[in-house]
Design a protein around this motif. Sequence first.
Motif, PDB file in Angstrom:
ATOM      1  N   HIS A  15       0.885  -1.167   0.000  1.00  0.00           N
ATOM      2  CA  HIS A  15       0.000   0.000   0.000  1.00  0.00           C
ATOM      3  C   HIS A  15       0.921   1.215   0.000  1.00  0.00           C
ATOM      4  N   GLY A  16       1.076   1.828  -1.147  1.00  0.00           N
ATOM      5  CA  GLY A  16       2.071   2.891  -1.283  1.00  0.00           C
ATOM      6  C   GLY A  16       3.460   2.291  -1.185  1.00  0.00           C
ATOM      7  N   LYS A  17       4.252   2.791  -0.260  1.00  0.00           N
ATOM      8  CA  LYS A  17       5.610   2.261  -0.066  1.00  0.00           C
ATOM      9  C   LYS A  17       5.673   1.229   1.062  1.00  0.00           C
ATOM     10  N   VAL A  18       4.522   0.994   1.692  1.00  0.00           N
ATOM     11  CA  VAL A  18       4.491   0.092   2.858  1.00  0.00           C
ATOM     12  C   VAL A  18       3.989  -1.289   2.445  1.00  0.00           C
ATOM     13  N   ASN A  19       4.685  -2.330   2.894  1.00  0.00           N
ATOM     14  CA  ASN A  19       4.238  -3.706   2.671  1.00  0.00           C
ATOM     15  C   ASN A  19       3.300  -4.108   3.807  1.00  0.00           C
ATOM     16  N   SER A  20       2.006  -4.151   3.529  1.00  0.00           N
ATOM     17  CA  SER A  20       1.075  -4.589   4.573  1.00  0.00           C
ATOM     18  C   SER A  20       1.150  -6.105   4.747  1.00  0.00           C
ATOM     19  N   ALA A  42      -2.127  -6.535  11.607  1.00  0.00           N
ATOM     20  CA  ALA A  42      -0.911  -7.291  11.261  1.00  0.00           C
ATOM     21  C   ALA A  42      -0.883  -7.735   9.805  1.00  0.00           C
ATOM     22  N   GLY A  43      -2.039  -7.727   9.131  1.00  0.00           N
ATOM     23  CA  GLY A  43      -2.095  -8.150   7.729  1.00  0.00           C
ATOM     24  C   GLY A  43      -2.951  -9.386   7.492  1.00  0.00           C
ATOM     25  N   LYS A  44      -3.701  -9.820   8.503  1.00  0.00           N
ATOM     26  CA  LYS A  44      -4.497 -11.052   8.380  1.00  0.00           C
ATOM     27  C   LYS A  44      -5.597 -10.913   7.327  1.00  0.00           C
ATOM     28  N   ILE A  55      -8.611  -9.089  -3.637  1.00  0.00           N
ATOM     29  CA  ILE A  55      -7.616  -8.076  -3.991  1.00  0.00           C
ATOM     30  C   ILE A  55      -6.422  -8.784  -4.627  1.00  0.00           C
ATOM     31  N   LYS A  56      -5.722  -8.059  -5.460  1.00  0.00           N
ATOM     32  CA  LYS A  56      -4.617  -8.656  -6.208  1.00  0.00           C
ATOM     33  C   LYS A  56      -3.296  -8.467  -5.475  1.00  0.00           C
ATOM     34  N   PRO A  57      -2.486  -9.518  -5.358  1.00  0.00           N
ATOM     35  CA  PRO A  57      -1.166  -9.364  -4.723  1.00  0.00           C
ATOM     36  C   PRO A  57      -0.260  -8.427  -5.523  1.00  0.00           C
ATOM     37  N   SER A  58       0.633  -7.730  -4.823  1.00  0.00           N
ATOM     38  CA  SER A  58       1.641  -6.928  -5.508  1.00  0.00           C
ATOM     39  C   SER A  58       2.751  -7.822  -6.043  1.00  0.00           C
ATOM     40  N   ASN A  59       2.949  -8.953  -5.351  1.00  0.00           N
ATOM     41  CA  ASN A  59       3.999  -9.886  -5.756  1.00  0.00           C
ATOM     42  C   ASN A  59       3.712 -11.242  -5.114  1.00  0.00           C
ATOM     43  N   GLY A  60       4.337 -12.278  -5.665  1.00  0.00           N
ATOM     44  CA  GLY A  60       4.215 -13.602  -5.067  1.00  0.00           C
ATOM     45  C   GLY A  60       3.181 -14.477  -5.755  1.00  0.00           C
ATOM     46  N   LYS A  61       3.049 -15.687  -5.233  1.00  0.00           N
ATOM     47  CA  LYS A  61       2.196 -16.695  -5.859  1.00  0.00           C
ATOM     48  C   LYS A  61       1.292 -17.355  -4.819  1.00  0.00           C
ATOM     49  N   ILE A  62       0.062 -17.669  -5.230  1.00  0.00           N
ATOM     50  CA  ILE A  62      -0.894 -18.377  -4.375  1.00  0.00           C
ATOM     51  C   ILE A  62      -1.291 -19.672  -5.059  1.00  0.00           C
ATOM     52  N   ASN A 207       3.018 -10.793  12.025  1.00  0.00           N
ATOM     53  CA  ASN A 207       3.230  -9.532  12.726  1.00  0.00           C
ATOM     54  C   ASN A 207       3.839  -8.529  11.755  1.00  0.00           C
ATOM     55  N   GLU A 208       3.205  -7.380  11.636  1.00  0.00           N
ATOM     56  CA  GLU A 208       3.654  -6.341  10.705  1.00  0.00           C
ATOM     57  C   GLU A 208       3.875  -6.919   9.311  1.00  0.00           C
ATOM     58  N   GLY A 209       2.958  -7.783   8.897  1.00  0.00           N
ATOM     59  CA  GLY A 209       2.982  -8.334   7.544  1.00  0.00           C
ATOM     60  C   GLY A 209       3.914  -9.503   7.332  1.00  0.00           C
ATOM     61  N   LYS A 210       4.691  -9.877   8.363  1.00  0.00           N
ATOM     62  CA  LYS A 210       5.658 -10.970   8.222  1.00  0.00           C
ATOM     63  C   LYS A 210       5.229 -12.178   9.045  1.00  0.00           C
ATOM     64  N   LEU A 211       5.494 -13.362   8.510  1.00  0.00           N
ATOM     65  CA  LEU A 211       5.204 -14.593   9.224  1.00  0.00           C
ATOM     66  C   LEU A 211       6.341 -14.868  10.202  1.00  0.00           C
ATOM     67  N   VAL A 212       6.027 -14.831  11.512  1.00  0.00           N
ATOM     68  CA  VAL A 212       7.083 -15.009  12.517  1.00  0.00           C
ATOM     69  C   VAL A 212       7.079 -16.413  13.122  1.00  0.00           C
ATOM     70  N   PHE A 213       6.012 -17.171  12.866  1.00  0.00           N
ATOM     71  CA  PHE A 213       5.970 -18.570  13.315  1.00  0.00           C
ATOM     72  C   PHE A 213       4.960 -19.328  12.476  1.00  0.00           C
ATOM     73  N   GLN A 214       5.289 -20.590  12.163  1.00  0.00           N
ATOM     74  CA  GLN A 214       4.343 -21.462  11.463  1.00  0.00           C
ATOM     75  C   GLN A 214       4.698 -22.922  11.745  1.00  0.00           C
ATOM     76  N   ASP A 215       3.788 -23.651  12.336  1.00  0.00           N
ATOM     77  CA  ASP A 215       4.013 -25.074  12.627  1.00  0.00           C
ATOM     78  C   ASP A 215       2.762 -25.619  13.316  1.00  0.00           C
ATOM     79  N   LYS A 216       2.874 -26.862  13.794  1.00  0.00           N
ATOM     80  CA  LYS A 216       1.798 -27.436  14.592  1.00  0.00           C
ATOM     81  C   LYS A 216       1.670 -26.648  15.894  1.00  0.00           C
TER      82      LYS A 216
END
Length: 304
Positions: A15-20, A42-44, A55-62, A207-216
Amino acid sequence: MDGYIIKTKNLTKKHGKVNSVNSLNLEVPEGSVYGFLGPNGAGKTTTIKMLLGLIKPSNGKIEIFNRDLLKNRSSILSKIGSLVESPSYYGHLSGYKNLEVIATMLDIKKSRIDEVLRLVRLTKEAHKPVKHYSLGMKQRLGIASALIGEPKLLILDEPSNGLDPSGIQEIRELIIEMPKLFGITVMVSSHLLSEIDAMATHVGIINEGKLVFQDKLDVLQNQNKSQLYLEVGNSESAYSQLKNQGWEVNNKSNGLLVNSISRADIAKIVETLVLKKNLIYKVNEHKNSLEDIFLNLTRKGESL
């Protein structure tokens, strides 16, 4: 199928210069209840809207169902049920009539309406005007709307928002049942760790658009590190003795704090101090709660 219903690679939304949402690599296992956890903002919701093609991603793949969302949008979305933000409904119509409108639009047999009303436990209130429903009932009707097309994936954004404790319990029980009874994978977002802890099998923390943990979920629970608090007669002397034996210890103004210990370690530490003629007035074991871990991750932006 490689075992994941949803996979994203470097998913980003600017969003502008900020990565949500910033280079998100989600992996949602088939048959799981995946808790998507993070503070408000946080970006959820932005992530969920990208997963639903809103909405369309600015980058990346789904990838959903092992297929590229961009190339197979219609066929993928037809197998997804969702509830994002507040459910929409016609207040003057009954719950049944609201679902009938959706069934007609999607060309779904009318018998499915009774099925989903039974699933969300609204059979008794089926012919009551929705404007007289409680918040919990309205939320369950929203989930019924998401389920009517017999989806393989259900995505729910903050489904417990605004609900009283009984309403929260109703939604929680419903979500837990979905994979077990119907083979539906559920992705549910929340800013409340207690909610995710009560129903998820897997968790991703953003958190702040970044994945800080992912697991069981149990991997996150195993991050609970014990600390031993000791109130002693001479903290300087006791600190030196424990430090010399290799313990990770901090000298606090009112006692000592020893990190990452087992029950056997507690016995060794107490024995060491007693043999060295230290006076011990108090021994307390403290474990970081899941809430502590979550707050540490989201405050510092660290990753486990």
